[in-house]
Design an enzyme around this catalytic site. Structure first.
Site, PDB file in Angstrom:
ATOM      1  N   LYS A   1       0.841  -1.212   0.000  1.00 40.55           N
ATOM      2  CA  LYS A   1       0.000   0.000   0.000  1.00 40.55           C
ATOM      3  C   LYS A   1       0.870   1.254   0.000  1.00 40.55           C
ATOM      4  O   LYS A   1       0.693   2.149  -0.820  1.00 40.55           O
ATOM      5  CB  LYS A   1      -0.938   0.015   1.224  1.00 40.55           C
ATOM      6  CG  LYS A   1      -1.891  -1.157   1.296  1.00 40.55           C
ATOM      7  CD  LYS A   1      -2.842  -1.052   2.472  1.00 40.55           C
ATOM      8  CE  LYS A   1      -2.169  -1.127   3.840  1.00 40.55           C
ATOM      9  NZ  LYS A   1      -1.553  -2.406   4.170  1.00 40.55           N
TER      10      LYS A   1
ATOM     11  N   ARG B   1     -10.462   0.477   7.203  1.00 39.34           N
ATOM     12  CA  ARG B   1     -10.169  -0.946   7.317  1.00 39.34           C
ATOM     13  C   ARG B   1     -11.178  -1.698   8.191  1.00 39.34           C
ATOM     14  O   ARG B   1     -10.907  -2.828   8.607  1.00 39.34           O
ATOM     15  CB  ARG B   1      -8.712  -1.229   7.705  1.00 39.34           C
ATOM     16  CG  ARG B   1      -8.247  -0.849   9.025  1.00 39.34           C
ATOM     17  CD  ARG B   1      -6.814  -1.364   9.218  1.00 39.34           C
ATOM     18  NE  ARG B   1      -5.824  -0.446   8.703  1.00 39.34           N
ATOM     19  CZ  ARG B   1      -4.535  -0.724   8.587  1.00 39.34           C
ATOM     20  NH1 ARG B   1      -4.067  -1.893   8.921  1.00 39.34           N
ATOM     21  NH2 ARG B   1      -3.703   0.167   8.137  1.00 39.34           N
TER      22      ARG B   1
ATOM     23  N   ARG C   1      -1.518  -8.973  13.090  1.00 37.76           N
ATOM     24  CA  ARG C   1      -1.958  -7.989  12.093  1.00 37.76           C
ATOM     25  C   ARG C   1      -2.574  -8.689  10.877  1.00 37.76           C
ATOM     26  O   ARG C   1      -3.603  -8.270  10.362  1.00 37.76           O
ATOM     27  CB  ARG C   1      -0.768  -7.131  11.657  1.00 37.76           C
ATOM     28  CG  ARG C   1      -0.306  -6.171  12.752  1.00 37.76           C
ATOM     29  CD  ARG C   1       1.114  -5.667  12.539  1.00 37.76           C
ATOM     30  NE  ARG C   1       1.300  -4.982  11.288  1.00 37.76           N
ATOM     31  CZ  ARG C   1       2.455  -4.934  10.627  1.00 37.76           C
ATOM     32  NH1 ARG C   1       3.528  -5.530  11.096  1.00 37.76           N
ATOM     33  NH2 ARG C   1       2.541  -4.265   9.503  1.00 37.76           N
TER      34      ARG C   1
HETATM   35  P1  AP5 Z   1       4.703  -1.642   2.077  1.00 41.68           P
HETATM   36  O1  AP5 Z   1       4.438  -0.757   0.896  1.00 41.68           O
HETATM   37  O2  AP5 Z   1       5.369  -1.044   3.268  1.00 41.68           O
HETATM   38  O3  AP5 Z   1       3.375  -2.417   2.525  1.00 41.68           O
HETATM   39  P2  AP5 Z   1       2.045  -1.892   3.237  1.00 41.68           P
HETATM   40  O4  AP5 Z   1       0.903  -2.530   2.511  1.00 41.68           O
HETATM   41  O5  AP5 Z   1       2.062  -0.400   3.341  1.00 41.68           O
HETATM   42  O6  AP5 Z   1       2.184  -2.619   4.637  1.00 41.68           O
HETATM   43  P3  AP5 Z   1       2.031  -2.055   6.121  1.00 41.68           P
HETATM   44  O7  AP5 Z   1       2.755  -3.028   7.011  1.00 41.68           O
HETATM   45  O8  AP5 Z   1       2.433  -0.611   6.196  1.00 41.68           O
HETATM   46  O9  AP5 Z   1       0.506  -2.205   6.346  1.00 41.68           O
HETATM   47  P4  AP5 Z   1      -0.173  -2.215   7.733  1.00 41.68           P
HETATM   48  O10 AP5 Z   1      -1.588  -2.230   7.325  1.00 41.68           O
HETATM   49  O11 AP5 Z   1       0.273  -3.282   8.640  1.00 41.68           O
HETATM   50  O12 AP5 Z   1       0.387  -0.957   8.472  1.00 41.68           O
HETATM   51  P5  AP5 Z   1      -0.191   0.471   8.733  1.00 41.68           P
HETATM   52  O13 AP5 Z   1       0.973   1.377   8.877  1.00 41.68           O
HETATM   53  O14 AP5 Z   1      -1.228   0.814   7.760  1.00 41.68           O
HETATM   54  O15 AP5 Z   1       5.555  -2.889   1.526  1.00 41.68           O
HETATM   55  C1  AP5 Z   1       6.029  -3.894   2.411  1.00 41.68           C
HETATM   56  C2  AP5 Z   1       7.418  -4.352   2.001  1.00 41.68           C
HETATM   57  O16 AP5 Z   1       7.348  -5.053   0.747  1.00 41.68           O
HETATM   58  C3  AP5 Z   1       8.419  -3.204   1.766  1.00 41.68           C
HETATM   59  O17 AP5 Z   1       9.686  -3.611   2.207  1.00 41.68           O
HETATM   60  C4  AP5 Z   1       8.381  -2.989   0.245  1.00 41.68           C
HETATM   61  O18 AP5 Z   1       9.611  -2.471  -0.242  1.00 41.68           O
HETATM   62  C5  AP5 Z   1       8.100  -4.388  -0.268  1.00 41.68           C
HETATM   63  N1  AP5 Z   1       7.277  -4.433  -1.474  1.00 41.68           N
HETATM   64  C6  AP5 Z   1       6.174  -3.663  -1.743  1.00 41.68           C
HETATM   65  N2  AP5 Z   1       5.631  -4.013  -2.930  1.00 41.68           N
HETATM   66  C7  AP5 Z   1       6.394  -5.048  -3.417  1.00 41.68           C
HETATM   67  C8  AP5 Z   1       6.336  -5.845  -4.609  1.00 41.68           C
HETATM   68  N3  AP5 Z   1       5.379  -5.670  -5.534  1.00 41.68           N
HETATM   69  N4  AP5 Z   1       7.278  -6.799  -4.772  1.00 41.68           N
HETATM   70  C9  AP5 Z   1       8.243  -6.999  -3.862  1.00 41.68           C
HETATM   71  N5  AP5 Z   1       8.374  -6.265  -2.729  1.00 41.68           N
HETATM   72  C10 AP5 Z   1       7.440  -5.300  -2.487  1.00 41.68           C
HETATM   73  O19 AP5 Z   1      -0.907   0.278  10.174  1.00 41.68           O
HETATM   74  C11 AP5 Z   1      -0.132   0.044  11.328  1.00 41.68           C
HETATM   75  C12 AP5 Z   1      -1.045  -0.048  12.548  1.00 41.68           C
HETATM   76  O20 AP5 Z   1      -1.762   1.202  12.717  1.00 41.68           O
HETATM   77  C13 AP5 Z   1      -2.159  -1.106  12.475  1.00 41.68           C
HETATM   78  O21 AP5 Z   1      -1.698  -2.377  12.876  1.00 41.68           O
HETATM   79  C14 AP5 Z   1      -3.191  -0.499  13.442  1.00 41.68           C
HETATM   80  O22 AP5 Z   1      -2.804  -0.730  14.791  1.00 41.68           O
HETATM   81  C15 AP5 Z   1      -3.085   0.981  13.172  1.00 41.68           C
HETATM   82  N6  AP5 Z   1      -4.030   1.451  12.117  1.00 41.68           N
HETATM   83  C16 AP5 Z   1      -3.685   2.033  10.927  1.00 41.68           C
HETATM   84  N7  AP5 Z   1      -4.786   2.350  10.218  1.00 41.68           N
HETATM   85  C17 AP5 Z   1      -5.861   1.964  10.968  1.00 41.68           C
HETATM   86  C18 AP5 Z   1      -7.264   2.004  10.763  1.00 41.68           C
HETATM   87  N8  AP5 Z   1      -7.802   2.507   9.626  1.00 41.68           N
HETATM   88  N9  AP5 Z   1      -8.071   1.508  11.730  1.00 41.68           N
HETATM   89  C19 AP5 Z   1      -7.554   1.008  12.882  1.00 41.68           C
HETATM   90  N10 AP5 Z   1      -6.219   0.935  13.146  1.00 41.68           N
HETATM   91  C20 AP5 Z   1      -5.375   1.397  12.187  1.00 41.68           C
HETATM   92 MG    MG Z   2       2.228   0.978   4.928  1.00 40.46          MG
END
Ligand code: AP5
Ligand code: MG
Length: 223
Positions: A13, A88, A171
């Site tokens: 994402k 989400r 997660r």
């Molecule tokens: P990356 O782009 O970082 O992936 P991502 O989908 O952004 O994953 P996140 O871990 O950030 O998602 P998340 O939902 O757990 O975290 P968030 O910060 O939103 O890519 C991942 C890796 O893969 C990188 O190393 C990248 O280089 C690599 N990669 C990417 N694409 C690739 C490809 N095509 N091929 C190969 N490699 C690739 O949320 C964190 C916490 O915040 C949650 O756990 C929750 O506690 C809270 N939170 C956030 N939003 C909410 C909400 N709406 N409601 C309630 N709680 C929330």
């Molecule tokens: Mg992210």
């Protein structure tokens, strides 16, 4: 254009949001980045959400919905936004749908990056983010030019505290139990664009832009 990126943890994402923002000249709003900044700064919001994030649980809807809807009222988002990580839950999606018409805006497409679970674990274990702006890297698939340093702003690269095997497991479980409902929600509205996220980053971007009716070869606005 107002877009939503949905996908499990590590689906890309944040990675695809950066590319869309550059290409479309719209803003990136990532709920996770906002929560992590608040935790790092020790603000009242940060103190409230820290425990949920450390355990890999969702922050309660009452906090998340109020925060994101309030931010979206900022005129900076009038030109368009890529929402990354919000909504989400079904209630978050409903609240967004209820609020946007008052701002004379609507969601154009919800993009689901579909990636198998075993690939997600591997990606998250190799992820590094920069301390200044949370730009995303991966030791295997997207290494920085200089090890440990962000290509874009020169800040230090670190691993996220929720990228530990136990927390990743919680997660991912949350995604496949709760957030998958949001995929069904936008599919029912006819707004879902589902992509195979298990392809190289550039290929996912190419298919994403094509799915939005844009030419992947065209330069970004103003260049
Ligand atoms: P990356 O782009 O970082 O992936 P991502 O989908 O952004 O994953 P996140 O871990 O950030 O998602 P998340 O939902 O757990 O975290 P968030 O910060 O939103 O890519 C991942 C890796 O893969 C990188 O190393 C990248 O280089 C690599 N990669 C990417 N694409 C690739 C490809 N095509 N091929 C190969 N490699 C690739 O949320 C964190 C916490 O915040 C949650 O756990 C929750 O506690 C809270 N939170 C956030 N939003 C909410 C909400 N709406 N409601 C309630 N709680 C929330
Ligand atoms: Mg992210």
């Amino acid at each position: 254009m107002n877009l939503i990126l949905i996908g499990a943890q590590g689906s890309g994402k944040g990675t695809q949001a950066s590319i869309l923002v550059e290409r479309l000249g719209i803003r990136h709003l990532a709920s996770g980045d906002i929560f992590r900044n608040a935790v790092a700064q020790g603000t009242p919001l940060g103190l409230e959400v820290k425990g949920y994030m450390e355990r890999g649980e969702l922050v309660p809807d009452r906090i998340t919905i109020a925060l994101i809807l309030d931010l979206l009222r900022d005129p900076a988002y009038e030109k368009g936004v890529v929402l990354d990580g919000f909504p989400r839950t079904r209630d978050q999606a409903k609240a967004l749908d209820d609020a946007l018409p008052q701002l004379h805006r609507r969601i154009d497409r919800a993009i689901y990056l579909n990636v198998p679970r075993e690939v997600l674990l591997d990606r998250l274990s190799g992820r590094y983010v920069c301390v200044a702006h949370q730009h995303v890297y991966n030791i295997k698939t997207k290494p920085p030019k200089t090890p440990g340093i962000c290509d874009i702003d020169g800040s230090e690269l670190i691993q996220r505290s929720d990228d530990t095997p136990a927390v990743i497991e919680t997660r991912l479980q949350k995604f496949f139990e709760d957030t998958i409902q949001v995929v069904h929600y936008y599919r029912a509205q006819g707004k879902l664009l589902e992509l195979d996220g298990n392809q190289p980053i550039e290929e996912v971007s190419r298919q994403l832009l094509l799915g939005l009716g844009l030419d992947p070869a065209q330069a970004k606005p103003g260049s």
